[in-house]
Design a protein around this motif. Sequence first.
Motif, PDB file in Angstrom:
ATOM      1  N   MET A   1     -31.295 -31.302  61.985  1.00  0.00           N
ATOM      2  CA  MET A   1     -29.880 -30.603  61.780  1.00  0.00           C
ATOM      3  C   MET A   1     -29.673 -29.558  62.730  1.00  0.00           C
ATOM      4  N   ASN A   2     -28.347 -29.494  63.249  1.00  0.00           N
ATOM      5  CA  ASN A   2     -28.051 -28.430  64.151  1.00  0.00           C
ATOM      6  C   ASN A   2     -27.098 -27.534  63.582  1.00  0.00           C
ATOM      7  N   ILE A   3     -27.579 -26.234  63.688  1.00  0.00           N
ATOM      8  CA  ILE A   3     -27.065 -25.059  63.067  1.00  0.00           C
ATOM      9  C   ILE A   3     -26.413 -24.016  63.809  1.00  0.00           C
ATOM     10  N   TYR A   4     -25.149 -23.462  63.524  1.00  0.00           N
ATOM     11  CA  TYR A   4     -24.705 -22.613  64.513  1.00  0.00           C
ATOM     12  C   TYR A   4     -24.825 -21.309  63.948  1.00  0.00           C
ATOM     13  N   VAL A   5     -25.435 -20.452  64.745  1.00  0.00           N
ATOM     14  CA  VAL A   5     -25.548 -18.958  64.090  1.00  0.00           C
ATOM     15  C   VAL A   5     -24.793 -17.907  64.849  1.00  0.00           C
ATOM     16  N   ALA A   6     -23.914 -17.305  64.340  1.00  0.00           N
ATOM     17  CA  ALA A   6     -22.794 -16.066  64.987  1.00  0.00           C
ATOM     18  C   ALA A   6     -23.437 -14.907  64.484  1.00  0.00           C
ATOM     19  N   ASN A   7     -22.962 -13.849  65.332  1.00  0.00           N
ATOM     20  CA  ASN A   7     -22.925 -12.445  65.138  1.00  0.00           C
ATOM     21  C   ASN A   7     -24.677 -11.881  65.349  1.00  0.00           C
ATOM     22  N   ILE A   8     -25.002 -12.695  66.190  1.00  0.00           N
ATOM     23  CA  ILE A   8     -26.550 -12.540  66.580  1.00  0.00           C
ATOM     24  C   ILE A   8     -26.627 -11.044  67.530  1.00  0.00           C
ATOM     25  N   PRO A   9     -27.355 -10.235  67.128  1.00  0.00           N
ATOM     26  CA  PRO A   9     -27.515  -9.003  67.936  1.00  0.00           C
ATOM     27  C   PRO A   9     -27.753  -9.181  69.517  1.00  0.00           C
ATOM     28  N   PHE A  10     -27.257  -8.404  70.143  1.00  0.00           N
ATOM     29  CA  PHE A  10     -27.247  -8.569  71.633  1.00  0.00           C
ATOM     30  C   PHE A  10     -28.808  -8.429  72.184  1.00  0.00           C
ATOM     31  N   LYS A  11     -29.625  -7.681  71.477  1.00  0.00           N
ATOM     32  CA  LYS A  11     -30.967  -7.367  71.837  1.00  0.00           C
ATOM     33  C   LYS A  11     -32.067  -8.583  71.264  1.00  0.00           C
ATOM     34  N   ALA A  12     -31.458  -9.495  70.426  1.00  0.00           N
ATOM     35  CA  ALA A  12     -32.190 -10.460  70.135  1.00  0.00           C
ATOM     36  C   ALA A  12     -32.706 -11.445  71.010  1.00  0.00           C
ATOM     37  N   SER A  13     -33.943 -12.041  70.934  1.00  0.00           N
ATOM     38  CA  SER A  13     -34.454 -12.903  71.803  1.00  0.00           C
ATOM     39  C   SER A  13     -34.290 -14.194  71.010  1.00  0.00           C
ATOM     40  N   GLU A  14     -34.439 -15.532  71.986  1.00  0.00           N
ATOM     41  CA  GLU A  14     -34.678 -16.679  71.345  1.00  0.00           C
ATOM     42  C   GLU A  14     -35.584 -16.862  70.443  1.00  0.00           C
ATOM     43  N   GLN A  15     -37.077 -16.300  70.738  1.00  0.00           N
ATOM     44  CA  GLN A  15     -37.974 -16.377  70.231  1.00  0.00           C
ATOM     45  C   GLN A  15     -37.917 -15.770  68.697  1.00  0.00           C
ATOM     46  N   GLU A  16     -37.310 -14.404  68.932  1.00  0.00           N
ATOM     47  CA  GLU A  16     -37.191 -13.786  67.433  1.00  0.00           C
ATOM     48  C   GLU A  16     -36.488 -14.649  66.483  1.00  0.00           C
ATOM     49  N   LEU A  17     -35.281 -15.275  66.992  1.00  0.00           N
ATOM     50  CA  LEU A  17     -34.305 -16.072  66.315  1.00  0.00           C
ATOM     51  C   LEU A  17     -35.026 -17.289  65.792  1.00  0.00           C
ATOM     52  N   LYS A  18     -35.958 -17.854  66.587  1.00  0.00           N
ATOM     53  CA  LYS A  18     -36.488 -19.184  66.213  1.00  0.00           C
ATOM     54  C   LYS A  18     -37.651 -18.795  65.041  1.00  0.00           C
ATOM     55  N   GLY A  19     -38.206 -17.451  65.269  1.00  0.00           N
ATOM     56  CA  GLY A  19     -39.071 -17.116  64.280  1.00  0.00           C
ATOM     57  C   GLY A  19     -38.522 -16.912  62.862  1.00  0.00           C
ATOM     58  N   LEU A  20     -37.240 -16.329  62.888  1.00  0.00           N
ATOM     59  CA  LEU A  20     -36.451 -16.180  61.613  1.00  0.00           C
ATOM     60  C   LEU A  20     -36.309 -17.608  60.918  1.00  0.00           C
ATOM     61  N   PHE A  21     -36.004 -18.509  61.601  1.00  0.00           N
ATOM     62  CA  PHE A  21     -35.656 -19.954  61.016  1.00  0.00           C
ATOM     63  C   PHE A  21     -37.042 -20.762  60.951  1.00  0.00           C
TER      64      PHE A  21
END
Length: 108
Positions: A1-21
């Motif tokens: 499933m492909n998920i769109y995520v908006a309002n991501i903080p500019f300081k966030a990394s792809e690794q941090e976002l991946k960890g959240l999901f």
Amino acid sequence: MNIYVANIPFKASEQELKGLFEEYGEVSSAKIIMDKVTQRSRGFGFIEMADDAAGRQAITSLNGFNFLGKTLVVNEARPKSDAPRSGGGGYRSGGGGGFNRRNNNNDY
């Protein structure tokens, strides 16, 4: 499933976002979209989850979630063909022609 995520903080990394999901299931990929010129985050991205049920659970749980000080907006991504196209139409026809103001003494 492909998920769109908006309002991501500019300081966030792809690794941090991946960890959240990853708390909701296997994440196949995590991508934060970057500005081509400045190479800064544009504040949105996409998560690809292997399992649709896990993806739906992540959407339900993380939409409105406070992530690094910003409230995420999380939805199922629409296929590219459903997205509105930019350009076309409007009053941007170019123009040109018309009056030439070489001199103002009317001796043509």
